[in-house]
Scaffold this active site. Structure first.
Site, mmCIF file in Angstrom:
data_model
loop_
_atom_site.group_PDB
_atom_site.id
_atom_site.type_symbol
_atom_site.label_atom_id
_atom_site.label_comp_id
_atom_site.label_asym_id
_atom_site.label_seq_id
_atom_site.Cartn_x
_atom_site.Cartn_y
_atom_site.Cartn_z
ATOM 1 N N ASN A 5 0.865 -1.178 0.000
ATOM 2 C CA ASN A 5 0.000 0.000 0.000
ATOM 3 C C ASN A 5 0.904 1.232 0.000
ATOM 4 O O ASN A 5 1.443 1.603 1.036
ATOM 5 C CB ASN A 5 -0.906 -0.025 1.245
ATOM 6 C CG ASN A 5 -1.794 1.204 1.326
ATOM 7 O OD1 ASN A 5 -1.811 2.031 0.409
ATOM 8 N ND2 ASN A 5 -2.535 1.330 2.420
ATOM 9 N N LYS A 7 0.071 4.192 -0.373
ATOM 10 C CA LYS A 7 -0.638 5.370 0.161
ATOM 11 C C LYS A 7 -0.408 6.567 -0.777
ATOM 12 O O LYS A 7 -0.332 6.374 -1.989
ATOM 13 C CB LYS A 7 -0.205 5.626 1.604
ATOM 14 C CG LYS A 7 -0.402 4.360 2.478
ATOM 15 C CD LYS A 7 -0.242 4.591 3.936
ATOM 16 C CE LYS A 7 -0.457 3.260 4.683
ATOM 17 N NZ LYS A 7 -0.362 3.400 6.130
ATOM 18 N N HIS A 93 -9.689 1.067 4.907
ATOM 19 C CA HIS A 93 -8.431 1.319 5.628
ATOM 20 C C HIS A 93 -8.704 2.296 6.774
ATOM 21 O O HIS A 93 -9.524 3.208 6.642
ATOM 22 C CB HIS A 93 -7.395 1.899 4.661
ATOM 23 C CG HIS A 93 -6.012 1.898 5.238
ATOM 24 N ND1 HIS A 93 -5.600 2.833 6.160
ATOM 25 C CD2 HIS A 93 -4.960 1.059 5.051
ATOM 26 C CE1 HIS A 93 -4.342 2.566 6.506
ATOM 27 N NE2 HIS A 93 -3.932 1.497 5.851
ATOM 28 N N GLU A 95 -7.124 4.752 7.735
ATOM 29 C CA GLU A 95 -6.923 6.162 7.362
ATOM 30 C C GLU A 95 -8.148 6.710 6.637
ATOM 31 O O GLU A 95 -8.452 7.900 6.727
ATOM 32 C CB GLU A 95 -5.643 6.280 6.504
ATOM 33 C CG GLU A 95 -4.395 6.112 7.374
ATOM 34 C CD GLU A 95 -3.198 5.520 6.669
ATOM 35 O OE1 GLU A 95 -3.163 5.489 5.432
ATOM 36 O OE2 GLU A 95 -2.269 5.078 7.388
ATOM 37 N N GLU A 163 -5.333 -4.683 10.732
ATOM 38 C CA GLU A 163 -4.327 -3.652 10.960
ATOM 39 C C GLU A 163 -4.662 -2.877 12.231
ATOM 40 O O GLU A 163 -5.511 -1.979 12.192
ATOM 41 C CB GLU A 163 -4.291 -2.671 9.779
ATOM 42 C CG GLU A 163 -3.962 -3.306 8.442
ATOM 43 C CD GLU A 163 -3.415 -2.285 7.443
ATOM 44 O OE1 GLU A 163 -2.334 -2.524 6.922
ATOM 45 O OE2 GLU A 163 -4.062 -1.251 7.215
ATOM 46 N N GLY A 169 2.463 2.624 10.898
ATOM 47 C CA GLY A 169 3.445 3.708 10.758
ATOM 48 C C GLY A 169 4.149 4.085 12.040
ATOM 49 O O GLY A 169 4.806 5.120 12.113
ATOM 50 N N SER A 208 3.419 -1.722 10.419
ATOM 51 C CA SER A 208 4.864 -1.750 10.662
ATOM 52 C C SER A 208 5.522 -3.074 10.311
ATOM 53 O O SER A 208 6.505 -3.471 10.942
ATOM 54 C CB SER A 208 5.171 -1.355 12.118
ATOM 55 O OG SER A 208 4.709 -0.040 12.376
HETATM 56 P P1 13P Z 1 2.894 0.704 7.722
HETATM 57 O O1 13P Z 1 3.458 -0.582 7.159
HETATM 58 O O2 13P Z 1 3.603 1.922 7.212
HETATM 59 O O3 13P Z 1 2.783 0.650 9.209
HETATM 60 O O4 13P Z 1 1.412 0.837 7.144
HETATM 61 C C1 13P Z 1 0.550 -0.235 7.265
HETATM 62 C C2 13P Z 1 -0.654 0.056 6.474
HETATM 63 O O5 13P Z 1 -1.439 0.912 6.820
HETATM 64 C C3 13P Z 1 -0.877 -0.728 5.251
HETATM 65 O O6 13P Z 1 -2.161 -0.538 4.757
#
Ligand code: 13P
Length: 247
Positions: A5, A7, A93, A95, A163, A169, A208
């Site tokens: 991803n 992003k 997600h 976010e 997640e 992150g 992460s």
């Molecule tokens: P990170 O791997 O940067 O923690 O992000 C995970 C994520 O949100 C994947 O969709």
């Protein structure tokens, strides 16, 4: 399955470089025994299609609208994602849930829209830190799953990504026992909610994940792959996660 991803990162050149570096690694370093899905920003999908699909990787969007088309400025339809070469779309997600106020009901409608367009959904669920601290992680994720899964759609069409919000992150990951427990919980619940059952369902872990912790996480019973954010922006580090699945 290992899914990247990206992003909202990278310009056209970065995307091209990353996709080509992955294709090169896949061509020279052997085939890992997992499906690899790359989810770039929407404006790069069509541009990267040939490089990624040509190397045997799949393409995915990061979101789609719940309706098939219409007056929805700034949104993207599931059908257009499919037309750009996508096989997958990430939905729900955290976010999107947090920054765009997406409810599980809306996400359920998006999963249904993805299915109508022939896309496979990667449906994300996960608890906040406060919810885990309060001992509510299983209940919260269970409720998200119940409300975000539309009636139609089987384990072949829907993948779940667990997640934990506090692990995204942050460099922190859930411990192995908690991950295993949650993945079993998700699998069991999916089996209860879906007439087709949970056979063949893939439950990914995200938050992460990096080359250094991939083997530890991917060997937990019930973990069928990873959804990778930050570490997917480097071809080498993403590849080293995929390489856990051997060659
Ligand atoms: P990170 O791997 O940067 O923690 O992000 C995970 C994520 O949100 C994947 O969709």
């Amino acid at each position: 399955m290992v899914a990247a991803n990206w992003k909202m990162n990278g310009l056209r050149r970065d995307g091209r470089d990353l996709a080509r570096a992955l294709a090169r690694l896949k061509g020279t370093a052997g085939e890992p025994a997992c499906d690899i899905v790359v989810c770039p920003p929407a404006a790069l999908l069509f541009e990267l299609r040939d490089d990624l699909l040509g190397a045997g990787m799949a393409l995915g969007g990061q979101d789609c609208h719940a309706e098939d088309k219409g007056a929805h400025t700034g949104d993207i339809s599931a059908e257009l994602l499919a037309d750009c070469g996508c096989e997958y779309v990430i939905l729900g997600h955290s976010e999107r849930r947090a920054n765009h106020g997406e409810t599980s009901a809306l996400i359920s409608a998006k999963v249904a829209a993805a299915r109508r367009a022939g896309l496979r959904a990667i449906l994300c669920v996960g608890e906040s830190e406060a919810e885990r601290d309060a001992g509510r992680a299983l209940a919260v994720v269970g409720e998200q799953l119940r409300e975000s899964l539309p009636e139609a759609g089987t384990s072949a069409e829907i993948t779940i990504a667990y997640e934990p919000v506090w692990a995204i992150g942050t460099g922190r990951t859930a411990n192995a026992a908690d991950i295993g427990e949650m993945h079993m919980h998700i699998r069991q619940l999916f089996g209860q909610l879906k007439t087709g059952g949970e056979s063949g369902l893939r439950v990914l872990y995200g938050g992460s994940v990096k080359a250094e912790n991939a083997s530890e996480i991917l060997t937990i019973a019930g973990v069928d792959g990873a959804l990778v954010g930050g570490a997917s922006l480097s071809a080498e580090s993403f590849w080293n996660i995929c390489a856990h699945y051997g060659r």
